[in-house]
Design an enzyme around this catalytic site. Sequence first.
Site, short mmCIF file in Angstrom:
data_model
loop_
_atom_site.label_atom_id
_atom_site.label_comp_id
_atom_site.label_asym_id
_atom_site.label_seq_id
_atom_site.Cartn_x
_atom_site.Cartn_y
_atom_site.Cartn_z
N HIS A 35 38.96 -26.50 -56.59
CA HIS A 35 40.26 -25.86 -56.82
C HIS A 35 40.87 -26.13 -58.19
O HIS A 35 41.46 -25.24 -58.79
CB HIS A 35 41.23 -26.31 -55.73
CG HIS A 35 42.61 -25.73 -55.87
ND1 HIS A 35 42.84 -24.37 -55.99
CD2 HIS A 35 43.84 -26.32 -55.89
CE1 HIS A 35 44.14 -24.15 -56.08
NE2 HIS A 35 44.75 -25.31 -56.03
N HIS A 39 40.30 -28.17 -52.58
CA HIS A 39 41.31 -27.69 -51.64
C HIS A 39 40.67 -27.64 -50.25
O HIS A 39 39.52 -27.24 -50.12
CB HIS A 39 41.76 -26.29 -52.09
CG HIS A 39 42.99 -25.79 -51.42
ND1 HIS A 39 43.01 -25.40 -50.10
CD2 HIS A 39 44.25 -25.60 -51.89
CE1 HIS A 39 44.23 -24.99 -49.78
NE2 HIS A 39 45.00 -25.10 -50.85
N LEU A 72 41.46 -19.01 -51.40
CA LEU A 72 42.31 -19.94 -50.67
C LEU A 72 43.04 -19.31 -49.48
O LEU A 72 43.53 -18.18 -49.57
CB LEU A 72 43.37 -20.54 -51.60
CG LEU A 72 42.91 -21.48 -52.69
CD1 LEU A 72 44.12 -22.16 -53.33
CD2 LEU A 72 41.93 -22.51 -52.18
N ARG A 99 46.25 -34.51 -58.13
CA ARG A 99 47.36 -33.74 -58.71
C ARG A 99 48.46 -33.52 -57.69
O ARG A 99 48.20 -33.11 -56.56
CB ARG A 99 46.82 -32.38 -59.21
CG ARG A 99 47.89 -31.44 -59.73
CD ARG A 99 47.25 -30.17 -60.25
NE ARG A 99 46.68 -29.38 -59.17
CZ ARG A 99 47.33 -28.40 -58.52
NH1 ARG A 99 48.58 -28.12 -58.84
NH2 ARG A 99 46.73 -27.71 -57.57
N GLU A 106 48.06 -23.48 -47.95
CA GLU A 106 48.36 -24.63 -47.11
C GLU A 106 49.60 -24.41 -46.26
O GLU A 106 49.87 -25.17 -45.33
CB GLU A 106 48.49 -25.88 -47.98
CG GLU A 106 47.13 -26.37 -48.42
CD GLU A 106 47.21 -27.58 -49.33
OE1 GLU A 106 46.52 -28.56 -49.06
OE2 GLU A 106 47.96 -27.54 -50.30
N ARG A 116 45.96 -33.44 -49.37
CA ARG A 116 44.90 -32.48 -49.65
C ARG A 116 43.54 -33.17 -49.71
O ARG A 116 42.57 -32.69 -49.13
CB ARG A 116 45.23 -31.78 -50.97
CG ARG A 116 44.31 -30.66 -51.30
CD ARG A 116 44.74 -29.99 -52.60
NE ARG A 116 45.75 -28.98 -52.37
CZ ARG A 116 46.24 -28.20 -53.33
NH1 ARG A 116 45.82 -28.33 -54.56
NH2 ARG A 116 47.15 -27.29 -53.06
N PHE A 132 57.27 -30.82 -51.57
CA PHE A 132 55.88 -30.41 -51.77
C PHE A 132 55.07 -31.69 -51.95
O PHE A 132 55.20 -32.38 -52.96
CB PHE A 132 55.79 -29.54 -53.02
CG PHE A 132 54.85 -28.37 -52.89
CD1 PHE A 132 54.52 -27.83 -51.67
CD2 PHE A 132 54.29 -27.80 -54.03
CE1 PHE A 132 53.67 -26.75 -51.56
CE2 PHE A 132 53.43 -26.72 -53.93
CZ PHE A 132 53.13 -26.18 -52.70
N GLN A 187 39.76 -31.55 -58.03
CA GLN A 187 40.46 -31.46 -56.75
C GLN A 187 39.82 -30.37 -55.89
O GLN A 187 39.67 -29.23 -56.32
CB GLN A 187 41.93 -31.14 -56.97
CG GLN A 187 42.77 -31.18 -55.71
CD GLN A 187 44.24 -31.06 -56.00
OE1 GLN A 187 44.70 -30.05 -56.52
NE2 GLN A 187 45.01 -32.09 -55.67
#
Length: 566
Positions: A341, A228, A242, A376, A245, A276, A112, A226
């Site tokens: 986000h 997204h 969202l 993050r 992803e 991101r 990830f 952050q």
Amino acid sequence: MVLVIGTGGAGLRAAIELAEAGVDVLAVGKRPKEDAHTALAAGGINAALATMDPEDSWQQHAADTLKESYLLADPRTVEIVTRGAARGIDDLERYGMDFAREADGRISQRFFGAHKFRRTAFAGDYTGLEIQRALLGRARELRIPVLEGVYLTRLLVHDGAVFGAYGFDLTSGRRHLIHADAVVLAAGGHTRIWRRTSSRRDENTGDSFRLAVEAGTRLRDAELVQFHPSGIIEPENAAGTLVSEAARGEGGILRNALGERFMTRYDPERMELSTRDRVALASYTEIKEGRGTPKGGVWLDVSHLPRQTIMTRLPRVYQTLLDLQMLDITREPIEIAPTAHYSMGGVWVRPEDHSTDVRGLYAIGEASSGLHGANRLGGNSLIELLVFGRITGRAAAAHSESLTAQPRSASATAEARAEVDELLAADGAENVRALQRALRNTMTEHAGVVRDEAGLRAGLTELAAIEKRMEDVGVHPDIAGYQDLAHAFDLKSAVLAARATLESALERRETRGCHNRADFPGQDPALQVNLVWSPDTGVTRESIPAVPEEISALMQEISTEGKLAE
């Protein structure tokens, strides 16, 4: 008794620790506990379990986290989380959570983002929901009392120590006065103050920030938010929802209104699998420079993928778009734009136990700061809830047990009561929701993905005008309940969070991670500091401890080839 504000993953984990320690605890939330924000988290939860890659370690997890934070994360906080991560997973297993597993029974882990090794455990594409269910199950076993539909408006403080909270029932308007030895604040961040956000309409409005600041604490890194890359644009009441992803991870392609696959301009090697912050910036630039769709977005297209792939690998995305837009993503592209986000900053806390400037007050989860810095790592927020929920629950229990007496203040309680009374009596011409909308427009226009000095100053001017208009609001509860009063308090929280964000973003005259300054495109070594804000002091700089040598030696560029950058 200890009061926990917020019934998402962080609040429930702290409440469980308190109950297991034999301390009376009450958890209070304004949303239904089954539908807390944690339930929306899809991707996974990080821990260096080494089930897939035996060479992984907590030290490497720490190194990856610090590097991705652009060296703004607190190394002590990072060490506590990464060291304690495996125990956090053990706790979830103890509570009955069913993780995805390999054929031999090992917990399965996947890549990830910028992780060197596979360390993200998961449960399908609904990891957060499973965590919430497991925590609720354990809370029921322990018979932890949970108050739902209660809006807490103020923390009660006397002589620098918290002694409870005041609020009202969202349906009946009944007042609640709660006395507590300690308070754990776990009520989320402030991403709802932007027009497009992955948060629902009644969450992440900055409640934690206002409650903490008015109690006498400070905020840290409020400017570090952050965005997204892929939030839907319509319908308006769901703008920002969202698109996982995983859609890009499975081969989705980004195109502008001209049909160009624009990631070739921004990251020709990784393309749609870029990080991101970089994909969000690329989409923002295309829209800003006039190559966006008529509704102000870009296209994310998965229609070239086999239908079976979409139905088995992207079922949530398929269903969401069908429900919200009657859009069949197997045939048509999705119109998306960057969306606010995650709040990477939050209430100033001490790394060892997340205590604050106010005795007996703690903050955890997205309400707090210290772990994420300027970017993050995907999967880190969920493990943070588990680790600091446990640690802070234990600290709050110890604080409660240490008290021989607890002074209270009748005047503090009276002020909290009067604040609600005054708003209920307000009959001005200004509509609270219209002011909320104006604030979201201001933040989107002047403090979005890219900022500059002129825009931030314009934002502060507009904010001052909104603050002035708030003096003439009208609040009108109706037969449906006291939602209008809740919106008035949401607005108070949002305005405070917006001021902290704008003033801190103005001070951070550099580009670092999620914070893009068009007028200062480079990093400034002098700004490798945390920015701490309060209404009294404005923005001050706080130095960050050095990274331990054993961790810094492991910090390196990590290939994202074949990985979904989170």
